[in-house]
Write a protein that holds these residues in place. Sequence first.
Motif, mmCIF file in Angstrom:
data_model
loop_
_atom_site.group_PDB
_atom_site.id
_atom_site.type_symbol
_atom_site.label_atom_id
_atom_site.label_comp_id
_atom_site.label_asym_id
_atom_site.label_seq_id
_atom_site.Cartn_x
_atom_site.Cartn_y
_atom_site.Cartn_z
ATOM 1 N N TYR A 233 0.892 -1.222 0.053
ATOM 2 C CA TYR A 233 0.030 -0.004 -0.096
ATOM 3 C C TYR A 233 0.927 1.253 0.011
ATOM 4 C CZ TYR A 233 -3.651 -3.330 1.425
ATOM 5 O OH TYR A 233 -4.418 -4.350 1.418
ATOM 6 N N VAL A 234 2.286 1.252 0.263
ATOM 7 C CA VAL A 234 2.983 2.350 0.199
ATOM 8 C C VAL A 234 4.188 1.861 -0.355
ATOM 9 C CG1 VAL A 234 4.299 3.803 1.909
ATOM 10 C CG2 VAL A 234 2.214 2.960 2.669
ATOM 11 N N ARG A 235 4.749 3.024 -1.257
ATOM 12 C CA ARG A 235 5.676 2.539 -2.247
ATOM 13 C C ARG A 235 6.983 2.949 -1.708
ATOM 14 N NH1 ARG A 235 2.101 5.132 -5.386
ATOM 15 N NH2 ARG A 235 3.351 7.283 -5.562
ATOM 16 N N HIS A 236 7.223 3.752 -0.366
ATOM 17 C CA HIS A 236 8.473 4.066 0.113
ATOM 18 C C HIS A 236 8.292 3.707 1.700
ATOM 19 C CE1 HIS A 236 9.426 6.000 -3.710
ATOM 20 N NE2 HIS A 236 8.206 6.527 -3.616
ATOM 21 N N PRO A 237 7.929 2.531 2.067
ATOM 22 C CA PRO A 237 7.757 2.407 3.464
ATOM 23 C C PRO A 237 9.213 2.386 4.245
ATOM 24 C CG PRO A 237 7.852 0.199 2.190
ATOM 25 C CD PRO A 237 7.701 1.385 1.368
#
Length: 246
Positions: free
Chosen positions: A177-181
């Motif tokens: 869900y997040v491209r840069h966790p």
Amino acid sequence: MNASAAAPPRWARVLRAVSDRLLYDLGGGPRPLRFSWIINAQKGGSFLFYGLLMLIYAPLTPAATSTAAWIYLALHGSYGLCWLLKDLCFPDANWQRRVTLLSSLVGAFGLGLYWSFGWLLISGTAAPQYPLPDAAWFCLCISMSMLGSVVMIAADAHKFYTLRYQRGLITDGVFRYVRHPNYLGEMMVYGGFALLVWHWIPAVILMVFWLGLFAPNMAFKEASMSRHPQWRAYKKRSAWLLPGVF
């Protein structure tokens, strides 16, 4: 078949050129150190640094041995030790680049700015007046930093072991869900530290790092990921940093 990668935006290219010059190539000449060694020395030394600060300032101010100071020592110090363990198990290839002597000094100074957070609190300079009761605020800061550590370490581990056996776009796990966790986790960690200090200086330092380093790095990563066929669908269903927000 992979498509051609998009070019990063101009603002990201300019900021990346400046940061690369400062952190890796300043002054030219020999490159005796890896940038990872500088990072590890700063992060791994945090526990000792803050412990010594508390010892030095204890006779001078009650802030040095306050509950907030002890919590800060535990949070920032243990995070540094977690970083060393992470680097031992799955090191980030981005930090293995060798740097010039002047750049090593710039890097050490820049990372040393993080230590100013704890100094502000331990020396009594910050004297924070929290918006919530102390116990509630401590709970918020601890929870934010611990959760951020887990997100960052999980993201780095997922990327390291996935790319070790299969190259390509990572769209599952913490990246679903997040491209840069990994950046999100790091921002949560130091955001929690800054909230515990509750002073304007950490806020300014974080904004410089986040806008000057994190943002262009994420923009370059987005441009690189755009070469994969799954990129458009992945971008559409995922967030840059916060699902449903940004």
